[in-house]
Scaffold this motif. Structure first.
Motif: not given
Length: 319
Positions: A118-126
């Protein structure tokens, strides 16, 4: 003075701890400050809430009334806050992946797969050592998915609120320096390591107790256990200061080898969690597929684990 939720939490803490001294420590307050606060609360409510003497603090009849209401009000307010935060964080349904995880080998591979798919979807981590912290953020709507591990067959946190699915099940292996006398063994009985110091990463589950119980069954008590971050664990093993406990998917690392413990006395379940009412639930199947693919690839990179899995089909990645 108007009564506030923090005042109810104070009263409950005193009742739970049984003394102002212990309650002050639990709340991170000085005892004089807590005593002053209690006097103000009692003045607002019209009478003493606790009988106090040298043995501790016990609720009065008025105190029991207040505690009974507090046990209803405080969980209800927590639920309201969680629901409100979840709504505020999910109203915008733009596709995104907010992933929380304990420190482990699968998070990076999962992020890579999500970003590629999903290259257009932002991915963040915690990340956190605490599965309870990660799960609370998931319940509150601050995360979309949680990638955690639990020891053996123990239950994951917040089961009443969250849905958990198995990503993979691994035995716990032992890390040894390359020159260790047992480094050439195919499997190592735990009892043959009774003279060693140990190292592993911290956590808030039952793993430490399960390890101690496994050692007791093998007839010994560990000399010492260093709980520290992964890099420090690796260093302690490489220099021969300790042997380490690790997931079987631990990646190949210069200076050390990983070997199965005979009989697999310890195991680790990788889980993916989400809130069933979250917009993220719609993509859960795809995310689980990516997580399982990451686990399968991690297992394949370990020669010792790949060979071991062939004879132990109950472990590994679900079909």
């Amino acid at each position: 003075m108007d009564l506030e939720l923090r005042h109810l939490r104070t009263v409950r803490a005193i009742a739970d701890e049984g003394s102002l001294t212990r309650a002050a420590a639990a709340l991170g307050l000085a005892q004089p400050a807590l005593s002053s606060q209690l006097r103000r609360i009692e003045k607002a409510l019209g009478g003493p809430l606790f009988d106090r003497d040298h043995t501790g603090a016990r609720p009065t009849l008025l105190g029991e009334l207040v505690l009974e209401r507090a046990r209803v009000v405080l969980p209800a307010m927590r639920e309201l806050q969680d629901d409100a935060v979840r709504f505020a964080n999910s109203w915008n349904r733009i596709r995104r992946f907010r992933v929380g995880a304990t420190h482990g080998p699968l998070l990076g591979a999962l992020v890579d797969r999500l970003a590629a798919a999903e290259p257009a979807a932002p991915v963040s981590t915690h990340t956190s050592w605490s599965v309870d912290e990660i799960s609370s953020l998931l319940v509150a709507g601050r995360l979309d998915y949680a990638l955690i591990g639990v020891c053996g067959e123990s239950s994951p946190p917040r089961e009443a609120d969250l849905v958990w699915q198995v990503v993979g099940v691994d035995p716990v292996f032992v890390m040894l320096p390359e020159g260790h006398p047992l480094a050439g063994e195919t499997e190592i009985p735990l009892a043959r390591l009774s003279h060693e110091a140990w190292t592993d990463v911290p956590g808030d589950g039952c793993f430490a107790d399960c390890f101690a119980a496994a050692c007791a069954r093998a007839g010994f008590t560990p000399l010492s256990v260093f709980e520290t971050d992964t890099a420090s664990c690796v260093h302690l093993v490489q220099v021969g200061r300790a042997v380490g406990l690790c997931r079987a998917t631990f990646p190949p690392t210069p200076g050390l080898v990983t070997r199965p413990l005979a009989g697999a006395p310890l195991s680790w379940r990788h889980l993916l969690g989400l809130h069933p009412g979250s917009p993220a639930a719609g993509a859960a199947g795809a995310v689980l597929g990516h997580a399982r693919a990451a686990h399968r690839e991690a297992a394949g990179r370990s020669d010792s684990y790949r060979a071991w899995l062939a004879a132990h089909p109950r472990f590994g990645t679900p079909a």
